[in-house]
Design an enzyme around this catalytic site. Structure first.
Site, PDB file in Angstrom:
ATOM      1  N   MET A  30      53.337  22.506  33.882  1.00  0.00           N
ATOM      2  CA  MET A  30      53.294  21.233  34.294  1.00  0.00           C
ATOM      3  C   MET A  30      53.315  20.914  32.350  1.00  0.00           C
ATOM      4  O   MET A  30      53.104  20.045  31.472  1.00  0.00           O
ATOM      5  CB  MET A  30      51.722  20.409  34.159  1.00  0.00           C
ATOM      6  N   GLY A  31      53.824  21.807  31.118  1.00  0.00           N
ATOM      7  CA  GLY A  31      54.464  21.649  30.194  1.00  0.00           C
ATOM      8  C   GLY A  31      53.447  21.826  29.178  1.00  0.00           C
ATOM      9  O   GLY A  31      52.709  22.280  29.380  1.00  0.00           O
ATOM     10  N   LEU A  33      53.742  23.170  26.816  1.00  0.00           N
ATOM     11  CA  LEU A  33      54.570  24.926  26.144  1.00  0.00           C
ATOM     12  C   LEU A  33      53.260  25.145  25.469  1.00  0.00           C
ATOM     13  O   LEU A  33      53.360  24.733  23.923  1.00  0.00           O
ATOM     14  CB  LEU A  33      54.959  25.398  26.550  1.00  0.00           C
ATOM     15  N   GLY A  36      50.675  31.165  26.416  1.00  0.00           N
ATOM     16  CA  GLY A  36      50.431  30.997  27.735  1.00  0.00           C
ATOM     17  C   GLY A  36      51.517  30.958  28.419  1.00  0.00           C
ATOM     18  O   GLY A  36      51.850  32.530  29.060  1.00  0.00           O
ATOM     19  N   HIS A  37      52.213  30.218  28.134  1.00  0.00           N
ATOM     20  CA  HIS A  37      54.002  30.296  29.052  1.00  0.00           C
ATOM     21  C   HIS A  37      54.470  31.582  28.628  1.00  0.00           C
ATOM     22  O   HIS A  37      55.311  31.656  29.827  1.00  0.00           O
ATOM     23  CB  HIS A  37      53.667  29.034  28.945  1.00  0.00           C
ATOM     24  N   LYS A 149      44.459  33.523  33.497  1.00  0.00           N
ATOM     25  CA  LYS A 149      43.655  32.091  32.374  1.00  0.00           C
ATOM     26  C   LYS A 149      43.619  30.968  33.830  1.00  0.00           C
ATOM     27  O   LYS A 149      41.622  30.705  33.858  1.00  0.00           O
ATOM     28  CB  LYS A 149      44.431  31.038  31.811  1.00  0.00           C
ATOM     29  N   SER A 186      46.503  23.858  27.296  1.00  0.00           N
ATOM     30  CA  SER A 186      47.235  22.741  26.664  1.00  0.00           C
ATOM     31  C   SER A 186      46.240  21.327  26.588  1.00  0.00           C
ATOM     32  O   SER A 186      46.106  20.438  25.969  1.00  0.00           O
ATOM     33  CB  SER A 186      48.359  21.421  28.064  1.00  0.00           C
ATOM     34  N   ARG A 187      45.259  21.756  27.838  1.00  0.00           N
ATOM     35  CA  ARG A 187      43.992  20.502  26.962  1.00  0.00           C
ATOM     36  C   ARG A 187      43.015  20.937  26.201  1.00  0.00           C
ATOM     37  O   ARG A 187      42.368  19.728  25.356  1.00  0.00           O
ATOM     38  CB  ARG A 187      42.849  20.769  28.378  1.00  0.00           C
TER      39      ARG A 187
HETATM   40  P1  AMP Z   1      50.257  24.470  33.545  1.00  0.00           P
HETATM   41  O1  AMP Z   1      50.873  24.465  32.819  1.00  0.00           O
HETATM   42  O2  AMP Z   1      48.449  24.942  32.378  1.00  0.00           O
HETATM   43  O3  AMP Z   1      49.372  24.360  35.178  1.00  0.00           O
HETATM   44  O4  AMP Z   1      50.291  26.809  33.867  1.00  0.00           O
HETATM   45  C1  AMP Z   1      50.985  27.037  33.879  1.00  0.00           C
HETATM   46  C2  AMP Z   1      50.587  28.810  33.876  1.00  0.00           C
HETATM   47  O5  AMP Z   1      50.913  28.985  32.526  1.00  0.00           O
HETATM   48  C3  AMP Z   1      49.877  29.071  35.182  1.00  0.00           C
HETATM   49  O6  AMP Z   1      50.135  30.323  35.957  1.00  0.00           O
HETATM   50  C4  AMP Z   1      48.961  29.336  33.807  1.00  0.00           C
HETATM   51  O7  AMP Z   1      48.003  29.759  34.572  1.00  0.00           O
HETATM   52  C5  AMP Z   1      49.110  29.977  33.096  1.00  0.00           C
HETATM   53  N1  AMP Z   1      48.750  30.053  31.992  1.00  0.00           N
HETATM   54  C6  AMP Z   1      47.780  28.628  31.094  1.00  0.00           C
HETATM   55  N2  AMP Z   1      46.766  28.834  29.880  1.00  0.00           N
HETATM   56  C7  AMP Z   1      47.658  30.277  30.019  1.00  0.00           C
HETATM   57  C8  AMP Z   1      47.009  31.436  29.055  1.00  0.00           C
HETATM   58  N3  AMP Z   1      46.225  30.589  27.812  1.00  0.00           N
HETATM   59  N4  AMP Z   1      46.651  32.823  29.218  1.00  0.00           N
HETATM   60  C9  AMP Z   1      48.090  33.309  30.457  1.00  0.00           C
HETATM   61  N5  AMP Z   1      48.634  32.022  31.275  1.00  0.00           N
HETATM   62  C10 AMP Z   1      48.390  30.891  30.546  1.00  0.00           C
END
Ligand code: AMP
Length: 286
Positions: A30-31, A33, A36-37, A149, A186-187
């Site tokens: 969801m951007g 970034l 983790g991403h 995560k 991101s939050r």
């Molecule tokens: P999001 O943008 O939050 O929807 O996350 C996109 C992807 O990044 C999802 O597969 C999440 O599980 C992964 N992700 C987000 N935060 C982390 C993190 N701290 N470590 C590993 N993967 C992450």
């Protein structure tokens, strides 16, 4: 790197690669970034010849009182990060293309969403499962990479791929943390300076739980009580859930046998934070 906004162009890009026998790794995001991403993207690049990233804040996974409109967005910086890591394409669809007028087909799982985050976010996993299904059909990857995560999300995607016969390998990547242990998210941007130190309590609960298990504690109730006590020591924290559960079904367990997933979700002020850890019994206790 190509930035692709339309579904047709994305599908053509992937079909062109696949007819040439090339493999595609896909990282949906969801951007906004962060590292983790980037770890997911690095894993994708290792495992396939081409990397496609999507950036789409999916309205279908937000409840009416949730943070869809304020979710952090930074498209230009995100594209720069994707370019730097060597993504081949970034798919940036608009919601009216993903959910055009008249859209009415959703993907729902019967059991896995009725645990953990699904209890307080009733539309969340329906939205996730639907958008991931659509993105898989559009991007046509050989493999897709998700973070541990969001453990429940990863479990749901694995189940969805099995149930719907997607020929896509699902790869999980361990949680990437800040140096002080807070899981990257991101939050985290929402946290005030005063709140930020309190966010460390989640990881402290997980560390303490693992230590308890290493010292032979297997009673899930005692582990949950310990964590709830730590979290409630902070008046700014409201606990959503603290669970010790089966890593596959996510059903709660009474005792840790071999291993169990510990998962937490709290509200810290206006920010919802989640974290998890696999609790593993030492060999002598198994
Ligand atoms: P999001 O943008 O939050 O929807 O996350 C996109 C992807 O990044 C999802 O597969 C999440 O599980 C992964 N992700 C987000 N935060 C982390 C993190 N701290 N470590 C590993 N993967 C992450």
């Amino acid at each position: 790197m190509q930035v692709i906004a339309t579904i047709d162009e994305m599908t053509r890009f992937s079909e062109n690669l696949r007819t040439r026998g090339q493999t595609i790794a896909f990282v949906p995001t969801m951007g906004y970034l962060h590292a983790g991403h980037l770890a997911l993207m690095a894993e994708g690049k290792k495992k396939a010849e081409n990397l496609v990233v999507s950036i789409f804040v999916n309205p279908a996974q937000f409840g009416p009182s949730e943070d869809f409109s304020t979710y952090p967005r930074a498209m230009e910086q995100d594209l720069e990060q994707c370019r730097n890591i060597g993504a081949d394409a970034v798919f940036t669809p608009v919601s009216t293309d993903i959910y055009p007028k008249g859209f009415q087909t959703y993907v729902e799982l019967e059991k896995l969403p009725h645990h953990l985050c699904g209890l307080s976010r009733p539309v969340f996993f329906k939205g996730v499962a639907t958008v991931v299904t659509k993105l898989f059909n559009i991007v046509k990857p050989n493999l897709a990479v998700f973070g541990e995560k969001d453990y429940q999300q990863l479990a749901i995607i694995r189940q969805l791929v099995t149930d719907l016969n997607f020929d896509i390998e699902i790869v999980g990547v361990p949680i990437v943390r800040e140096p002080d242990g807070l899981a990257k998210s991101s939050r985290n941007k929402y946290l005030s300076q005063q709140e930020r130190p309190h966010a460390l309590l989640l990881n402290r609960c997980l560390d303490t739980a693992q230590k308890m298990v290493e010292q032979g504690e297997t009673d899930a109730r005692k582990i949950v009580d310990m964590a709830t006590g730590i979290l409630l020591s902070c008046p700014d924290i409201r606990v959503d859930y603290v669970c010790v559960c089966d890593p596959v079904t996510l059903d709660g367990v009474d005792s840790v046998r071999k291993k169990a997933l510990m998962a937490l979700a709290v509200w810290l002020g206006k920010t919802r934070l989640i974290d998890n850890r696999m609790l593993v019994l030492p060999d002598r206790a198994k």
